[in-house]
Design a protein around this motif. Sequence first.
Motif, PDB file in Angstrom:
ATOM      1  N   PHE A   1       0.823  -1.210   0.000  1.00 32.63           N
ATOM      2  CA  PHE A   1       0.000   0.000   0.000  1.00 32.63           C
ATOM      3  C   PHE A   1       0.857   1.260   0.000  1.00 32.63           C
ATOM      4  CE2 PHE A   1      -2.301  -3.291   2.446  1.00 32.63           C
ATOM      5  CZ  PHE A   1      -3.348  -3.505   1.555  1.00 32.63           C
ATOM      6  N   GLU A   2       0.263   2.329  -0.531  1.00 39.51           N
ATOM      7  CA  GLU A   2       0.929   3.627  -0.537  1.00 39.51           C
ATOM      8  C   GLU A   2       1.035   4.179   0.885  1.00 39.51           C
ATOM      9  OE1 GLU A   2       2.375   5.066  -2.968  1.00 39.51           O
ATOM     10  OE2 GLU A   2       1.624   4.046  -4.763  1.00 39.51           O
ATOM     11  N   ASP A   3       1.625   5.363   0.996  1.00 35.02           N
ATOM     12  CA  ASP A   3       1.960   5.930   2.302  1.00 35.02           C
ATOM     13  C   ASP A   3       0.734   6.111   3.189  1.00 35.02           C
ATOM     14  OD1 ASP A   3       3.006   7.271   4.437  1.00 35.02           O
ATOM     15  OD2 ASP A   3       3.604   9.061   3.344  1.00 35.02           O
ATOM     16  N   GLU A   4      -0.324   6.698   2.670  1.00 36.51           N
ATOM     17  CA  GLU A   4      -1.448   7.116   3.505  1.00 36.51           C
ATOM     18  C   GLU A   4      -2.409   5.953   3.775  1.00 36.51           C
ATOM     19  OE1 GLU A   4      -3.428  11.266   3.304  1.00 36.51           O
ATOM     20  OE2 GLU A   4      -4.498   9.964   1.908  1.00 36.51           O
ATOM     21  N   ILE A   5      -2.715   5.729   5.061  1.00 38.59           N
ATOM     22  CA  ILE A   5      -3.708   4.740   5.468  1.00 38.59           C
ATOM     23  C   ILE A   5      -4.676   5.434   6.410  1.00 38.59           C
ATOM     24  CG2 ILE A   5      -4.079   2.604   6.771  1.00 38.59           C
ATOM     25  CD1 ILE A   5      -1.376   1.657   5.724  1.00 38.59           C
ATOM     26  N   ILE A   6      -5.972   5.286   6.141  1.00 39.30           N
ATOM     27  CA  ILE A   6      -6.981   5.966   6.956  1.00 39.30           C
ATOM     28  C   ILE A   6      -7.980   4.955   7.484  1.00 39.30           C
ATOM     29  CG2 ILE A   6      -6.706   8.135   5.709  1.00 39.30           C
ATOM     30  CD1 ILE A   6      -9.245   7.543   4.196  1.00 39.30           C
ATOM     31  N   SER A   7      -8.488   5.206   8.690  1.00 37.02           N
ATOM     32  CA  SER A   7      -9.416   4.273   9.319  1.00 37.02           C
ATOM     33  C   SER A   7     -10.523   5.039  10.031  1.00 37.02           C
ATOM     34  CB  SER A   7      -8.678   3.372  10.309  1.00 37.02           C
ATOM     35  OG  SER A   7      -9.545   2.380  10.826  1.00 37.02           O
ATOM     36  N   LEU A   8     -11.764   4.717   9.685  1.00 36.02           N
ATOM     37  CA  LEU A   8     -12.949   5.350  10.256  1.00 36.02           C
ATOM     38  C   LEU A   8     -13.516   4.441  11.345  1.00 36.02           C
ATOM     39  CD1 LEU A   8     -15.141   7.625  10.045  1.00 36.02           C
ATOM     40  CD2 LEU A   8     -16.293   6.151   8.365  1.00 36.02           C
ATOM     41  N   SER A   9     -13.694   4.967  12.563  1.00 34.55           N
ATOM     42  CA  SER A   9     -14.211   4.192  13.697  1.00 34.55           C
ATOM     43  C   SER A   9     -15.704   4.465  13.863  1.00 34.55           C
ATOM     44  CB  SER A   9     -13.477   4.556  14.993  1.00 34.55           C
ATOM     45  OG  SER A   9     -12.127   4.169  14.937  1.00 34.55           O
TER      46      SER A   9
ATOM     47  N   PHE B   1     -13.708   1.073   9.150  1.00 34.78           N
ATOM     48  CA  PHE B   1     -13.543   1.116   7.700  1.00 34.78           C
ATOM     49  C   PHE B   1     -12.114   1.590   7.438  1.00 34.78           C
ATOM     50  CE2 PHE B   1     -17.953   0.646   7.925  1.00 34.78           C
ATOM     51  CZ  PHE B   1     -18.569   0.608   6.673  1.00 34.78           C
ATOM     52  N   THR B   2     -11.231   0.694   7.030  1.00 36.81           N
ATOM     53  CA  THR B   2      -9.841   1.057   6.779  1.00 36.81           C
ATOM     54  C   THR B   2      -9.613   1.142   5.280  1.00 36.81           C
ATOM     55  OG1 THR B   2      -9.096   0.017   8.830  1.00 36.81           O
ATOM     56  CG2 THR B   2      -7.431   0.426   7.144  1.00 36.81           C
ATOM     57  N   PHE B   3      -9.273   2.348   4.803  1.00 37.78           N
ATOM     58  CA  PHE B   3      -9.080   2.614   3.381  1.00 37.78           C
ATOM     59  C   PHE B   3      -7.576   2.690   3.080  1.00 37.78           C
ATOM     60  CE2 PHE B   3     -13.161   4.503   4.508  1.00 37.78           C
ATOM     61  CZ  PHE B   3     -13.997   4.080   3.477  1.00 37.78           C
TER      62      PHE B   3
END
Length: 663
Positions: free
Chosen positions: A245-253, A331-333
Motif C-alpha cells: 500500500f501507498e503511504d497514507e492509510i486511513i481508518s474510520l471508527s 472502515f480502513t481505506f
Amino acid sequence: MEINYQSNFKLNKTEKKFLRKQIKARHTLLRHEGIEAVSYGTQSLVVANGGLGNGVSRKQLLLVLEKCGCVEALLMPPNKPYSFVRYKTIEESKNAYASLNGKEIVDDLGQKVILYLNFVEKAQWKKLGLQALPPGLTVVEEIVSSEDENMLLEIINWAEDIDNQNFQKSLKHRRVKHFGYEFYYENNNVDKDKPLPEGLPDICDSFLEKWLAEGYIKHKPDQLTVNQYEPGQGIPAHVDTHSAFEDEIISLSLGSEVVMDFKHPDGVTVQVMLPRRSLLVMRGESRYLWTHGITPRKFDTVQASEPYKSGIITSDIGDLTLSKRGIRTSFTFRKVRHTPCTCSYSLVCDSQRKETPPSLPGSDKEASQLEQEYVHRVYEEIAGHFSSTRHTPWPHVVDFLKALPDGSIVADIGCGNGKYLGINKELYMIGCDHSKNLVDICRKRQFQAFVCDALGVPVRSGSCDACISIAVIHHFATPERRVAALQEIVRLLRPGGKALIYVWAMEQEYNNKKSKYLRGNIISQREKEEIKNDKSTQALLEQMFNTGSQNSASSVTSIDDIQKKESSSKKLTNSELPVHTSRTSFHSQDVLVPWHLKTKTCKNKPVETFDSGGSHDPSLVFHRYYHVFRDGELEATCQTLSKINILQSYYDQGNWCVILQKV
C-alpha cells in the motif's frame, strides 16, 4: 479479629491461607513493580487486585474505600492490577487495612476479586509524562454524522453468503470484509492483478471526495477492509506491508470508541483514543515504522473527568477510569501500491530488504565480531537487570534435571545467572557462560561456574552424564557456528549421556495458542522461603489480625510525580539486521531484539519502573542478535551431528526443544 499468639502465631487454616496470599501480593509488588511495603501504619496504602488492569473502575473502588474514611487521593496507574489510596488520617488508613484486607468485590466484568492492602511510605509508579502523537499521525473527530454512521453500518451485510465477491471472512479475533482488493492474511498482501469486480461501495465515494477536498487525506483509496470487533476482541500489533500500500492509510471508527496502541521499535508506546465517528490518518513514520494494534480486552483506560477525546491517554493516574467497549466497526481505506516502496525506513521495508538483504556475516570472523558486539558485550552490560528477570525455571527443564540419576555430572552451557544449577541437589552441576558478570552472580549464589566460550568448553570429553543449553544456540550467527556449538555439547557427553537444547522459535503462535515466553508471574520456591523467613511477618501478623492495638508513630507521606525522559536508542553500528518489535511476531529469522535496561536507584530516591525495582533510563537500549528457529530446523541441525539420536522434540512456550542422546 482477635488472635492469640505466643512465640509462634497460632492461625487457623483460613487465616494462614489469607496471610500467605497477602504476603505473596506484597512480595510480587516489590519484585515486579518496585513497590516497597512497610510494617507500620501510614496514610497511604497500595491495593493489590484493585486496579484498572484487572477490571476495577475508579467509581467502584472509591465506593469501597470511602466507607473507611476520607479519601484524599486515589491513584490508578493505567493497565496495572493495583492502585494507591491516601487517607486524611493514619487511623482511617488503619481502618481500611483492617476492614478491606481480604474483602471480595465484583469487578466491572462481573468477576470476583479479592483486595490485599499494604502500607507504603509513598506511591511509586512509572509516569509517562507528556508525550506526542507518533509523527505523521492525526485523528479527526466527528468526521461523519450519526445519520451517516448508521447508513455506513447498514451497507455491511454480515449475514450474506460467503461466496459473495467481497469475500466475507470470519477471523479468530474479528469479522472482516474486503472491497476493491482482497487482503491475504497469509502473506499480508494483495493480488494487484485481481481487483474485486464491484470495487468500493458507492456510498464511500462521497465521503472520500469530501475528505480530499477538505485536506484530511491526499489520495483517493481503492481498497477497503471492514472489521467488526466485539468487546474483548482486538488485532495484533502490526505495520501495514510497505510494498502492498501507498503511504497514507486511513481508518474510520464507527459504533464505539477504542484505544489503539502505537509502538516504536525502540519500545516507546503511545495509547491513542479513537472516538466514535473519528478518522485516523497514518502517514510517514507512524505508517511505516510504528506498529499499531488493539489489545483484546472489554474495557479501555480513559480520562475520568471529561468526555472522551481523541489523542493520547495521559498518565494522570488521579484521573483515569475504565470505559466499557461496545461493538466497533472500522472502515480502513488504503491505496494499492504498484511500484516498490522507497520510504526512509529501509530496515523494516520489505521492498528494500529484497534489494538489500540483512547484513549477515560472510565469514567466521565476521560472525564472531557480530556476536561480540550484539551478544557478549550486551550481556555484560545488562547482566544485573537480566538476572533479576530470570527467577522462574522452565517446568520441562526442571523435569529433565529431576529425572536424572542421583550423582550425575551435569553441565549447563550458557548458564546465565545459574537458575538451573540448584534445581536438583542430588546432581553435581557446573555452569559456564561467556559473561563474567553473570558468572559472578552464580558464584555469589554459591554455584560452581566459570567463564568460557560455548564453542570451546575446557572440560574433558565424555565426562558429563548430561548437558543443558537453554536459550544459547540461537545467539550464534551462522549455521556452521550453531552446529559447532551443538557438537561441543555432544563432545562433553559420555556414551548414553543426554542433552536438552532450547532455542527461540519463529512461531510465537503455535497450535492456536500465543506464547507466554518471558511473561511468567509465579513466585519461585526460593522466594516462598524468603517470605516464610521474612522478619517483618510478625509485624504484619499483628497489624492484620490485631489492627488498632499499635500506637506506632508514622510520618506524613506524599505521592511523587515522576517525569519520564524522552526515549532514544543506541545507534546500531555496522548492522543492517532488522530490529524486532517486542511482543510481536517475527518477520525475519535473523534479528536484533531490543533490551531496555533498568538500573537501580539510590535509597530514598524515587523509583520509576516496575521491573525489578529499578529505574528506566530510556537512552540505555541494547540490541541482542538472535537467529530464531523455524519448525523442524533445530531437529535438522541436530541430525547433522555424528553419534547422536534425537529422543524427543517439542514446542514449549515460544521455544523449539530437543532431547538428544550420545551413542
